[in-house]
Motif scaffolding. Structure first.
Motif, short mmCIF file in Angstrom:
data_model
loop_
_atom_site.label_atom_id
_atom_site.label_comp_id
_atom_site.label_asym_id
_atom_site.label_seq_id
_atom_site.Cartn_x
_atom_site.Cartn_y
_atom_site.Cartn_z
N HIS A 54 -5.27 3.86 -16.56
CA HIS A 54 -4.38 3.57 -16.01
C HIS A 54 -2.91 3.67 -17.02
CE1 HIS A 54 -6.91 0.93 -13.88
NE2 HIS A 54 -8.36 1.19 -14.53
N TRP A 55 -2.47 3.97 -17.62
CA TRP A 55 -1.69 4.73 -18.32
C TRP A 55 -0.97 5.15 -17.46
CZ3 TRP A 55 2.03 2.79 -21.45
CH2 TRP A 55 2.55 3.94 -21.77
N ASP A 56 -0.41 5.74 -16.28
CA ASP A 56 -0.20 7.18 -15.45
C ASP A 56 0.22 6.09 -14.43
OD1 ASP A 56 0.61 9.55 -14.49
OD2 ASP A 56 -0.68 8.80 -12.66
N SER A 57 -0.18 4.58 -13.80
CA SER A 57 -0.06 3.97 -13.02
C SER A 57 1.46 2.96 -13.39
CB SER A 57 -1.16 3.39 -12.25
OG SER A 57 -1.63 3.78 -11.61
N ILE A 58 1.55 2.52 -15.09
CA ILE A 58 1.92 1.54 -15.51
C ILE A 58 3.49 2.29 -16.08
CG2 ILE A 58 2.55 1.00 -17.99
CD1 ILE A 58 -0.45 -0.22 -18.09
N LEU A 59 3.12 3.90 -16.01
CA LEU A 59 4.72 4.77 -16.65
C LEU A 59 5.20 4.81 -14.57
CD1 LEU A 59 6.03 7.12 -18.42
CD2 LEU A 59 4.01 8.44 -17.56
N HIS A 60 4.46 5.16 -13.63
CA HIS A 60 5.04 5.76 -12.86
C HIS A 60 5.74 3.55 -12.17
CE1 HIS A 60 4.04 10.10 -11.68
NE2 HIS A 60 3.30 9.38 -11.87
N THR A 61 5.55 2.86 -12.31
CA THR A 61 5.72 2.00 -11.86
C THR A 61 7.46 1.55 -12.75
OG1 THR A 61 3.61 1.21 -11.01
CG2 THR A 61 5.54 -0.41 -11.82
N PHE A 62 6.56 2.07 -14.34
CA PHE A 62 8.33 1.16 -14.26
C PHE A 62 9.75 2.74 -14.34
CE2 PHE A 62 5.64 -1.93 -16.87
CZ PHE A 62 6.74 -2.74 -16.74
N SER A 63 8.72 3.82 -14.59
CA SER A 63 9.71 5.08 -14.32
C SER A 63 11.07 4.36 -12.98
CB SER A 63 9.41 5.81 -14.32
OG SER A 63 8.37 6.59 -13.49
N GLY A 64 9.80 4.22 -11.56
CA GLY A 64 10.45 4.14 -10.31
C GLY A 64 11.65 2.71 -11.14
N GLY A 65 11.32 1.98 -12.06
CA GLY A 65 12.45 0.77 -11.73
C GLY A 65 13.69 1.38 -12.02
N GLY A 125 7.96 -0.04 -7.96
CA GLY A 125 8.84 -0.02 -9.19
C GLY A 125 10.11 -1.03 -8.58
N ALA A 126 10.75 0.59 -8.11
CA ALA A 126 12.02 0.79 -6.97
C ALA A 126 13.02 -0.37 -6.48
CB ALA A 126 12.54 2.30 -6.31
N PHE A 127 11.05 -0.72 -5.53
CA PHE A 127 11.32 -1.73 -4.56
C PHE A 127 11.48 -3.16 -5.64
CE2 PHE A 127 10.29 -5.24 -1.77
CZ PHE A 127 11.31 -5.09 -1.33
N ILE A 128 11.09 -3.71 -6.54
CA ILE A 128 11.28 -4.71 -7.54
C ILE A 128 12.85 -4.78 -7.76
CG2 ILE A 128 10.04 -5.88 -9.05
CD1 ILE A 128 7.72 -5.05 -8.56
N MET A 129 13.06 -3.44 -8.88
CA MET A 129 14.13 -3.66 -9.24
C MET A 129 15.47 -3.75 -7.69
SD MET A 129 15.66 -2.47 -12.20
CE MET A 129 17.37 -2.76 -12.17
N VAL A 188 15.34 -4.79 -5.07
CA VAL A 188 15.54 -6.72 -5.00
C VAL A 188 16.39 -6.85 -6.55
CG1 VAL A 188 13.99 -8.23 -4.45
CG2 VAL A 188 13.47 -6.38 -3.48
N LEU A 189 15.65 -7.41 -7.55
CA LEU A 189 16.11 -8.09 -8.42
C LEU A 189 17.70 -7.38 -8.75
CD1 LEU A 189 13.35 -7.92 -11.44
CD2 LEU A 189 14.14 -9.81 -10.19
N GLY A 190 18.13 -5.97 -8.04
CA GLY A 190 19.67 -5.83 -8.39
C GLY A 190 20.80 -6.00 -7.38
N TYR A 191 20.13 -6.07 -5.71
CA TYR A 191 20.42 -7.23 -4.87
C TYR A 191 20.70 -8.58 -5.21
CZ TYR A 191 20.98 -9.14 -0.34
OH TYR A 191 21.51 -9.52 0.87
N ILE A 192 20.07 -9.56 -5.64
CA ILE A 192 20.01 -10.00 -5.82
C ILE A 192 20.92 -10.40 -7.09
CG2 ILE A 192 18.89 -13.12 -6.64
CD1 ILE A 192 16.45 -11.82 -5.61
N SER A 193 20.83 -9.79 -7.77
CA SER A 193 22.03 -9.75 -9.13
C SER A 193 23.45 -9.58 -8.77
CB SER A 193 21.84 -8.39 -10.01
OG SER A 193 22.45 -9.23 -10.64
N ILE A 194 23.77 -8.53 -7.53
CA ILE A 194 24.94 -8.71 -7.01
C ILE A 194 25.49 -9.80 -6.05
CG2 ILE A 194 26.35 -6.86 -5.93
CD1 ILE A 194 24.77 -4.58 -7.13
#
Length: 132
Positions: free
Chosen positions: A1-12, A100-104, A106-112
């Motif tokens: 599962h390390w690969d999935s975790i890595l790709h999710t966090f790298s997307g963010g 990961g990119a989508f979550i980041m 959305v958070l960035g949109y809300i923050s701005i």
């Protein structure tokens, strides 16, 4: 599962880099740009997903050139996977990169949009030099 975790966090992480790029452009004194929060979030998402796709192209290229198995198209014993099974790793990587990119984004949109300031702590910013 390390690969999935890595790709999710790298997307963010790459999405936050996209926010940094836009932030640096928005804060330039020479150029007056004021982009909407939605556009900034969309750019950030697209930036991250594009770099994720480039990474998969890199894996595909070097799998072919160097005989590697980064895209998991073969089993450990060398048996090549066929059809959908051969695509599973690449598609999973692209999907979790996008997540990961989508979550980041959305958070960035809300923050701005609502001036929460969440992004201020992680953005790369230009350091102003005092020339006294």
């Amino acid at each position: 599962h390390w690969d999935s975790i890595l790709h999710t966090f790298s997307g963010g992480a790459i999405a936050s880099l996209g926010f940094s790029v836009v932030s640096l452009l928005n804060n330039q004194d020479k150029v007056s740009i004021n982009l909407s929060p939605f556009f900034v979030a969309l750019f950030s998402f697209c930036f991250a997903v594009t770099l994720g796709a480039f990474w998969e192209i890199y894996e595909f290229t070097f799998d072919g050139l160097l005989g590697l198995n980064m895209q998991k198209f073969a089993l450990e014993n060398g048996t090549n996977l066929v059809g959908r099974m051969a695509l599973m790793d690449t598609m999973k990587d692209l999907i979790v990169d996008s997540l990961g990119a989508f979550i980041m984004s959305v958070l960035g949109y809300i923050s701005i949009k609502f001036k929460k300031g969440w992004l201020d702590k992680i953005l790369i910013t230009e350091k102003k030099v005092n020339n006294d």
